[in-house]
Design a protein around this motif. Structure first.
Motif, short mmCIF file in Angstrom:
data_model
loop_
_atom_site.label_atom_id
_atom_site.label_comp_id
_atom_site.label_asym_id
_atom_site.label_seq_id
_atom_site.Cartn_x
_atom_site.Cartn_y
_atom_site.Cartn_z
N LEU A 255 -71.70 68.54 -173.21
CA LEU A 255 -73.16 68.59 -173.32
C LEU A 255 -73.60 70.02 -173.56
CD1 LEU A 255 -74.17 66.18 -170.42
CD2 LEU A 255 -73.80 65.67 -172.83
N PRO A 256 -74.78 70.22 -174.17
CA PRO A 256 -75.24 71.59 -174.43
C PRO A 256 -75.50 72.35 -173.13
CG PRO A 256 -76.99 70.00 -174.86
CD PRO A 256 -75.73 69.21 -174.65
N ASN A 257 -75.14 73.63 -173.11
CA ASN A 257 -75.38 74.45 -171.93
C ASN A 257 -76.07 75.77 -172.28
OD1 ASN A 257 -73.26 75.68 -173.18
ND2 ASN A 257 -71.84 75.55 -171.47
N VAL A 258 -76.52 75.87 -173.51
CA VAL A 258 -77.26 77.06 -173.96
C VAL A 258 -78.47 76.58 -174.75
CG1 VAL A 258 -77.20 79.12 -175.39
CG2 VAL A 258 -75.19 78.49 -174.06
N GLY A 259 -79.61 77.17 -174.49
CA GLY A 259 -80.79 76.80 -175.26
C GLY A 259 -81.86 76.20 -174.37
N GLU A 260 -82.75 75.46 -175.01
CA GLU A 260 -83.88 74.89 -174.29
C GLU A 260 -84.04 73.42 -174.63
OE1 GLU A 260 -87.04 76.59 -177.63
OE2 GLU A 260 -87.05 77.37 -175.58
N HIS A 261 -84.89 72.74 -173.87
CA HIS A 261 -85.21 71.34 -174.11
C HIS A 261 -83.97 70.45 -174.11
CE1 HIS A 261 -89.30 72.51 -174.80
NE2 HIS A 261 -88.99 73.26 -175.84
N PHE A 262 -83.16 70.62 -173.07
CA PHE A 262 -81.97 69.76 -172.96
C PHE A 262 -82.34 68.28 -172.95
CE2 PHE A 262 -79.17 73.09 -170.57
CZ PHE A 262 -79.06 73.81 -171.74
N GLU A 263 -83.55 67.97 -172.48
CA GLU A 263 -83.93 66.56 -172.38
C GLU A 263 -84.07 65.90 -173.75
OE1 GLU A 263 -87.75 68.83 -172.83
OE2 GLU A 263 -85.85 69.12 -171.80
N THR A 264 -84.15 66.71 -174.80
CA THR A 264 -84.28 66.13 -176.14
C THR A 264 -82.93 65.87 -176.80
OG1 THR A 264 -84.38 68.29 -177.25
CG2 THR A 264 -86.46 67.37 -176.42
N TRP A 265 -81.85 66.39 -176.18
CA TRP A 265 -80.53 66.14 -176.74
C TRP A 265 -80.09 64.73 -176.38
CZ3 TRP A 265 -76.83 69.67 -179.02
CH2 TRP A 265 -77.38 70.93 -179.31
N ASN A 266 -79.42 64.09 -177.31
CA ASN A 266 -78.92 62.74 -177.01
C ASN A 266 -77.58 62.52 -177.69
OD1 ASN A 266 -79.73 62.34 -179.71
ND2 ASN A 266 -81.74 61.59 -179.05
N ALA A 267 -76.97 61.40 -177.39
CA ALA A 267 -75.67 61.04 -177.97
C ALA A 267 -75.60 59.53 -178.09
CB ALA A 267 -74.54 61.57 -177.09
N GLY A 268 -74.61 59.06 -178.83
CA GLY A 268 -74.43 57.62 -178.96
C GLY A 268 -75.08 57.04 -180.20
N ILE A 269 -74.88 55.75 -180.39
CA ILE A 269 -75.37 55.05 -181.57
C ILE A 269 -76.85 54.71 -181.37
CG2 ILE A 269 -75.08 53.02 -183.04
CD1 ILE A 269 -72.18 52.87 -182.01
N LEU A 270 -77.70 55.32 -182.17
CA LEU A 270 -79.14 55.06 -182.10
C LEU A 270 -79.64 54.29 -183.31
CD1 LEU A 270 -80.37 58.46 -180.63
CD2 LEU A 270 -79.69 56.38 -179.43
N GLY A 271 -78.74 54.07 -184.29
CA GLY A 271 -79.07 53.25 -185.43
C GLY A 271 -79.69 54.04 -186.58
N PRO A 272 -79.93 53.33 -187.67
CA PRO A 272 -79.67 51.90 -187.81
C PRO A 272 -78.19 51.57 -188.02
CG PRO A 272 -80.54 52.79 -189.85
CD PRO A 272 -80.60 53.91 -188.85
N VAL A 273 -77.84 50.29 -187.74
CA VAL A 273 -76.51 49.74 -188.01
C VAL A 273 -76.72 48.60 -189.01
CG1 VAL A 273 -74.46 48.62 -187.08
CG2 VAL A 273 -75.68 50.34 -185.71
N ILE A 274 -76.20 48.75 -190.20
CA ILE A 274 -76.50 47.81 -191.28
C ILE A 274 -75.21 47.34 -191.94
CG2 ILE A 274 -77.69 47.50 -193.50
CD1 ILE A 274 -79.71 49.59 -192.58
N LEU A 275 -75.17 46.03 -192.25
CA LEU A 275 -74.04 45.43 -192.95
C LEU A 275 -74.51 45.07 -194.36
CD1 LEU A 275 -71.09 44.55 -192.39
CD2 LEU A 275 -72.00 42.30 -191.73
N TYR A 276 -73.81 45.60 -195.37
CA TYR A 276 -74.14 45.35 -196.77
C TYR A 276 -73.10 44.44 -197.41
CZ TYR A 276 -77.13 49.51 -196.26
OH TYR A 276 -78.06 50.41 -195.85
N GLY A 277 -73.51 43.73 -198.49
CA GLY A 277 -72.55 42.94 -199.26
C GLY A 277 -72.49 41.49 -198.87
N LEU A 278 -73.48 40.99 -198.13
CA LEU A 278 -73.56 39.56 -197.81
C LEU A 278 -74.44 38.85 -198.83
CD1 LEU A 278 -74.08 39.85 -193.93
CD2 LEU A 278 -71.93 39.67 -195.20
N ASN A 279 -74.44 37.54 -198.78
CA ASN A 279 -75.29 36.79 -199.71
C ASN A 279 -76.75 37.17 -199.57
OD1 ASN A 279 -73.00 35.51 -200.56
ND2 ASN A 279 -73.44 33.53 -199.61
#
Length: 538
Positions: A255-279
């Protein structure tokens, strides 16, 4: 920073920092002296200490000594005087006149005169030895393996929610890992089932790393970077008619340990998650139901501990297998040299010894920078002399000796992307070769009051009880090159090797005076000469 260190366990910040917090410090992460930086800095501190009575008395009087040269003189009411002579020319030596005497100043350097007469230190004249460190093989390991289950959930801990959730809020930083799993139903009349053109999956994540599994098979791996931790996975996926499982293992790398506004840092899948090539063209999976599992099954079972590792059946090690636990037992290597693990054959993961976390390893992650000679002269900037050379990733991971028992130590590794554990080895950090480059009339603090400059000395020392076994190079004159690649110059005393062989072979440390008679006479009168030597420790 004077002493480097190690970020054990998951304490590394960053993100994208593994375990080393060495920073090229004068005392390295293993507690060893980094020469010549340590010795040169020690002499600088001593020189400034000699100037203390005048330095603390008031502001300096600054005078010009030339186009790019000046003096700063400090005086006290009790008669103390200290002077700093500066040459800002980046390329050329300068001879300046100060208080009725002449002084030669190397390019981009400062000379320190604690009595306003005698030079005891120059920033560009390094008299300390140069130690070239090496990692010495100290033993291999015999491994067993256990496969992490990809779609195995704890009924008590797994939960389902509509949409995508931020990782750190879910894990509370108790683990690097969070599973995101959803299901995709494929109708029998989907055209891709007969055309052979596989659909494409796109997953957007806030970072830092992501492994994508479809129906239990690894489909792809993507990483962010220090500059931009966000990442996007795009790849073809093999789906079949009926229900398909898409499992994404999202990984935080500090996690970040230098700087400001640590509360705005995030991680993980936030999307979008899209599947292409279907009918239907595209299918947005972002707001489907997702099942979440915090951490790995092996973490919940404490496979890194002696009791936990004894609770499952381990098999023969499998190479290049993602999401695999490995364990080995080993005895502590003899001696007192600092220890490390050579992880160059592995991909990315974590290490534990006797239940304690060594930390994250990631030898394949390359640091930014350029390769080549670096000239420290000139103005400073934060990217200066940051080198990569194509392989500045961390290969060796510090193993503290106090963590080890004489025998029966448990080493556990969790490998995320697949590696070859048979190439892992324990290594000792030792001094391979030692060099010195000392000029005639080298400034010295031991004899500055007597102005006995003709007795400048070369000092050499091996560590951990090792002795000097070979004189690899020696030259009194005008040698060329740098430590590890010295060569004779146009001026060379032919008995340069003799005195070093006499004084240094089979010794832990030795000293040689830098005066012509020691080397069989002056090979080039009227020329400023240097004694340069490289010895091997063994």
């Amino acid at each position: 920073m004077y002493h480097g260190g190690t970020n054990f366990g998951r304490t590394a910040g960053g993100p994208f920092v593994a375990t080393s917090y060495d920073y090229d410090a004068p005392i390295d992460e293993y507690g060893l002296l980094r020469e010549p930086k340590w010795g040169h800095l020690k002499e600088l501190h001593r020189a400034i200490k000699l100037c203390e009575p005048a330095l603390v008395a008031g502001d300096p009087i600054i005078s010009s000594l030339g186009k790019a040269q000046k003096s700063s003189v400090f005086r006290s009411s009790t008669g103390a005087c200290a002077a700093f002579l500066e040459n800002k020319d980046k390329l050329s030596y300068a001879r300046v006149s100060f208080s009725g005497m002449h002084y030669d100043l190397p390019p981009w350097s400062i000379s320190i005169l604690p009595d306003c007469k005698t030079t005891v230190f120059n920033t560009a004249r390094v008299g300390s030895q140069i130690s070239q460190m090496k990692m010495e093989w100290a033993g291999g390991l015999t491994w067993q393996s256990y496969n992490e289950e990809i779609n195995s959930y704890s009924e008590e801990e797994a939960f389902t929610a509509v949409g995508l959730l931020e990782q750190i809020n879910m894990t509370r930083d108790n683990t690097d890992y969070l599973w995101y799993t959803t299901y995709v139903d494929v109708a029998k009349d989907e055209q891709f089932l007969t055309s052979g053109k596989s659909p494409k999956l796109t997953v957007m994540s806030a970072g830092h790393a992501l492994h994508v599994f479809v129906n239990g098979q690894l489909t792809g791996t993507v990483y962010g970077s220090v500059e931009d931790p966000k990442l996007t996975y795009t790849g073809s996926v093999k789906l079949w008619a009926g229900s398909n499982t898409i499992s994404c293992l999202s990984i935080a790398v500090g996690l970040p340990n230098v700087g400001e506004h640590f509360e705005t840092w995030n991680a993980g899948i936030l999307g979008p998650v899209i599947l292409y090539g279907l009918n239907e063209g595209r299918r947005d999976l972002t707001w489907q139901k997702w099942t979440y599992q915090v951490g790995l099954k092996g973490e919940a079972m404490s496979l890194h501990s002696l009791s936990g590792s004894s609770s499952v059946e381990w098999g023969e090690p499998v190479q290049k297998q993602p999401l695999t636990w490995y364990k080995a037992f080993f005895n502590a290597p003899d001696g007192d040299e600092p220890l490390a693990l050579d992880m160059n054959s592995m991909g990315k993961g974590q290490i534990w010894i006797n239940g304690q976390g060594i930390g994250r390893y990631w030898p394949g992650y390359k640091a930014p920078g350029t390769c080549g000679y670096c000239d420290y002269r000139g103005e400073y900037n934060e990217t200066k002399c940051q080198t990569n050379c194509g392989d500045s990733s961390q290969r060796w991971y510090h193993v503290p000796r106090p963590w080890l028992n004489p025998t029966g130590n448990l080493l556990v590794i969790f490998e995320e992307i697949g590696g070859d554990p048979s190439e892992i080895s324990m290594v000792k950090r030792t001094t391979g070769s030692v060099c010195a480059d000392v000029s005639e009339w080298q400034p010295s603090m031991t004899n500055w009051r007597t102005k006995d400059y003709e007795k400048a000395k070369v000092h050499l020392q091996c560590d951990h009880g090792r002795k000097i076994t070979e004189i690899k190079f020696a030259s009194f004159g005008t040698p060329q090159g740098s430590c590890g690649s010295y060569s004779e110059g146009g001026c060379h005393a032919h008995k340069s090797y003799d005195i070093f062989r006499k004084n240094c072979i089979n010794q832990e440390h030795c000293a040689v005076c830098v005066v012509p008679e020691v080397f069989g006479g002056d090979p080039c009168p009227g020329t400023m000469k240097r004694a340069v030597v490289e010895v091997m420790c063994g």
